[in-house]
Motif scaffolding. Structure first.
Motif, short mmCIF file in Angstrom:
data_model
loop_
_atom_site.label_atom_id
_atom_site.label_comp_id
_atom_site.label_asym_id
_atom_site.label_seq_id
_atom_site.Cartn_x
_atom_site.Cartn_y
_atom_site.Cartn_z
N LEU A 42 0.83 -1.20 0.00
CA LEU A 42 0.00 0.00 0.00
C LEU A 42 0.86 1.26 0.00
CD1 LEU A 42 -2.91 1.18 0.28
CD2 LEU A 42 -2.56 1.10 2.76
N ALA A 43 1.89 1.26 0.83
CA ALA A 43 2.76 2.43 0.89
C ALA A 43 3.58 2.59 -0.38
CB ALA A 43 3.69 2.32 2.11
N TRP A 44 4.05 1.48 -0.93
CA TRP A 44 4.95 1.51 -2.09
C TRP A 44 4.22 1.93 -3.37
CZ3 TRP A 44 10.22 -0.04 -1.76
CH2 TRP A 44 10.90 -0.07 -2.98
N PHE A 45 3.05 1.33 -3.61
CA PHE A 45 2.38 1.51 -4.90
C PHE A 45 1.23 2.52 -4.88
CE2 PHE A 45 4.07 -2.88 -4.95
CZ PHE A 45 4.95 -2.75 -6.02
N GLU A 46 0.69 2.82 -3.71
CA GLU A 46 -0.49 3.68 -3.65
C GLU A 46 -0.21 5.01 -2.93
OE1 GLU A 46 -4.40 5.19 -3.77
OE2 GLU A 46 -3.45 3.56 -4.91
N ILE A 47 0.28 4.93 -1.70
CA ILE A 47 0.38 6.14 -0.88
C ILE A 47 1.47 7.08 -1.38
CG2 ILE A 47 0.88 7.02 1.43
CD1 ILE A 47 -0.46 4.58 2.59
N LEU A 48 2.69 6.57 -1.52
CA LEU A 48 3.81 7.45 -1.89
C LEU A 48 3.64 8.12 -3.26
CD1 LEU A 48 6.85 5.41 -0.50
CD2 LEU A 48 5.84 7.49 0.44
N PRO A 49 3.24 7.39 -4.32
CA PRO A 49 3.07 8.08 -5.61
C PRO A 49 2.00 9.16 -5.58
CG PRO A 49 3.21 5.71 -5.93
CD PRO A 49 3.07 5.93 -4.46
N ASN A 50 0.94 8.99 -4.80
CA ASN A 50 -0.13 9.99 -4.73
C ASN A 50 0.15 11.07 -3.69
OD1 ASN A 50 -2.23 8.90 -6.63
ND2 ASN A 50 -2.02 7.13 -5.29
N LEU A 51 0.95 10.73 -2.70
CA LEU A 51 1.26 11.71 -1.65
C LEU A 51 2.31 12.71 -2.12
CD1 LEU A 51 0.22 12.13 1.25
CD2 LEU A 51 2.20 10.84 2.05
N TYR A 52 3.28 12.23 -2.89
CA TYR A 52 4.35 13.10 -3.39
C TYR A 52 4.49 12.92 -4.91
CZ TYR A 52 5.45 12.75 1.59
OH TYR A 52 5.38 12.75 2.96
N PRO A 53 3.51 13.37 -5.70
CA PRO A 53 3.55 13.12 -7.16
C PRO A 53 4.68 13.84 -7.87
CG PRO A 53 1.77 14.62 -6.59
CD PRO A 53 2.32 14.12 -5.30
N HIS A 54 5.15 14.95 -7.32
CA HIS A 54 6.17 15.75 -7.99
C HIS A 54 7.49 15.77 -7.21
CE1 HIS A 54 2.94 17.03 -10.59
NE2 HIS A 54 2.27 17.53 -9.56
N LYS A 55 7.68 14.79 -6.34
CA LYS A 55 8.90 14.73 -5.54
C LYS A 55 9.50 13.33 -5.62
CE LYS A 55 7.35 18.29 -2.27
NZ LYS A 55 7.07 18.60 -0.85
N PRO A 56 10.10 12.99 -6.74
CA PRO A 56 10.64 11.62 -6.91
C PRO A 56 11.77 11.32 -5.93
CG PRO A 56 11.34 13.04 -8.71
CD PRO A 56 10.31 13.81 -7.95
N ASP A 57 12.56 12.32 -5.58
CA ASP A 57 13.66 12.08 -4.63
C ASP A 57 13.12 11.70 -3.26
OD1 ASP A 57 15.46 12.65 -6.62
OD2 ASP A 57 15.71 14.76 -6.03
N LEU A 58 12.07 12.39 -2.83
CA LEU A 58 11.47 12.08 -1.52
C LEU A 58 10.82 10.70 -1.54
CD1 LEU A 58 10.92 13.11 1.30
CD2 LEU A 58 8.83 14.20 0.45
N ILE A 59 10.19 10.35 -2.67
CA ILE A 59 9.61 9.02 -2.80
C ILE A 59 10.68 7.95 -2.70
CG2 ILE A 59 8.45 7.44 -4.40
CD1 ILE A 59 6.83 9.78 -5.43
N GLN A 60 11.82 8.17 -3.35
CA GLN A 60 12.91 7.20 -3.33
C GLN A 60 13.48 7.06 -1.93
OE1 GLN A 60 13.74 5.25 -5.92
NE2 GLN A 60 15.03 4.19 -4.42
N THR A 61 13.55 8.17 -1.17
CA THR A 61 14.03 8.11 0.21
C THR A 61 13.11 7.26 1.06
OG1 THR A 61 15.03 10.31 0.01
CG2 THR A 61 14.64 9.47 2.23
N HIS A 62 11.81 7.49 0.93
CA HIS A 62 10.84 6.69 1.69
C HIS A 62 10.92 5.22 1.30
CE1 HIS A 62 8.50 9.54 4.05
NE2 HIS A 62 8.52 10.39 3.03
N LYS A 63 11.06 4.94 0.01
CA LYS A 63 11.13 3.55 -0.44
C LYS A 63 12.40 2.86 0.07
CE LYS A 63 8.25 3.74 -4.60
NZ LYS A 63 8.19 3.50 -6.06
N THR A 64 13.48 3.62 0.18
CA THR A 64 14.72 3.05 0.72
C THR A 64 14.55 2.65 2.18
OG1 THR A 64 16.05 4.39 -0.80
CG2 THR A 64 17.17 3.48 1.12
N VAL A 65 13.92 3.53 2.94
CA VAL A 65 13.67 3.23 4.36
C VAL A 65 12.73 2.03 4.49
CG1 VAL A 65 12.70 4.10 6.51
CG2 VAL A 65 14.07 5.61 5.06
#
Length: 305
Positions: A42-65
């Motif tokens: 849910l966090a990987w495919f749904e929440i992060l892409p919709n929560l930060y649509p224009h912040k790929p770096d922040l999405i990658q940081t969250h995915k790393t954690v």
């Protein structure tokens, strides 16, 4: 889990209590697997892409954690399940060494000599070295060889579930403008859901699903946090859950750091960050605890004098 299924499938010779405990173990394991994979996906495919649509770096940081926590949680879970912590783990040479200790005892079920702090588990059907408890979430016993994996599993489950709950809260704020004023908000949301069902004002399906997952994360996180805190206290005090409940403190005559090393080993820094089957020191299984206790008492007497 395999042993739990075997107990359930046997037709004779198994008590009702043992069958219920085996069923509880399977349900707890399924709950853990469902929550872990569902919240991560849910966090990987749904929440992060919709929560930060224009912040790929922040999405990658969250995915790393998320990946780091997920690998450690699942890795330690696999090590718990795959590590044999029974008396069968000891080689013939080490079993002979057991007979040389003063606290050797005979198991009334297995009918063989076992070292101190070894107890028979009727669900695992074997004697477990330095048995702490039978974990219903893991469906196996926690003992000498897998206790460190269990402690780290609880730690990363605590981090992962609370982290997932944090992301779900942010997502609820964005999608449904849900306002969180503090811990009391979790009570008001539950009240509103129950009241809505009673008055036939049903909530949005997506909102209901996110709220259920949020409460699932909260529940799992609180359980993992309490277990982790409890077992950290047991590790540094040199006790097991059984000994703590019985008020037994005869194995606690060492320093906190020495007790910590007895569980995590000399490569403890790697165990904290990586789920690896690192070698353990067998010496703590065969220590003369009576002598250790006498030495600690003598040292205290010298200090007081």
């Amino acid at each position: 889990m395999i042993q739990a299924f075997r107990i359930l499938c046997r037709c004779r010779g198994i008590k009702v209590q043992a069958r219920l405990m085996a069923l509880g173990s399977i349900l707890c394991m399924l709950y853990f697997l469902l929550m872990t994979f569902t919240v991560t996906s849910l966090a990987w495919f749904e929440i992060l892409p919709n929560l930060y649509p224009h912040k790929p770096d922040l999405i990658q940081t969250h995915k790393t954690v998320i990946s780091f926590v997920f690998v450690n949680a699942i890795g330690n879970c696999i090590l718990i399940l795959g590590t044999d912590t029974s008396i069968n783990r000891l080689s013939p040479e080490l079993k002979k060494k057991v007979l040389g200790t003063k606290e050797v005892k005979n198991c009334g079920v297995c009918h063989e000599a076992v070292p101190a702090r070894t107890h028979h588990c009727y669900l695992c059907e074997t004697c477990v070295l330095k048995r702490d408890h039978h974990c219903f979430f893991m469906t196996v016993c926690i003992g000498f060889f897998n206790h460190r994996y269990f402690v780290m599993f609880c730690f990363y489950m605590m981090i992962g579930t609370f982290y997932g709950m944090f992301l779900i809260v942010l997502y609820l704020k964005k999608l449904f403008n849900t306002t969180f004023y503090g811990p009391q908000t979790f009570i008001t949301i539950l009240h509103d859901l129950v009241y809505g069902f009673l008055t036939e004002h049903y909530p949005d399906e997506k909102y209901f699903f996110l709220v259920v997952m949020m409460y699932g994360c909260l529940t799992a996180g609180m359980i993992a946090a309490s277990l982790w805190f409890w077992h950290v206290l047991l590790v540094i005090s040199g006790q097991t859950t059984h000994e703590s409940r019985k008020g037994m403190a005869r194995h606690t005559g060492k320093s906190l750091y020495r007790n910590f090393l007895d569980v995590f080993g000399k490569y403890w820094i790697l165990s904290v960050f990586l789920p690896l089957p690192l070698p353990m020191n067998y010496d703590s299984l065969f220590e003369n605890y009576h002598e250790c206790q006498n030495k600690s008492v003598n040292c205290e007497c010298k200090k007081n004098s």
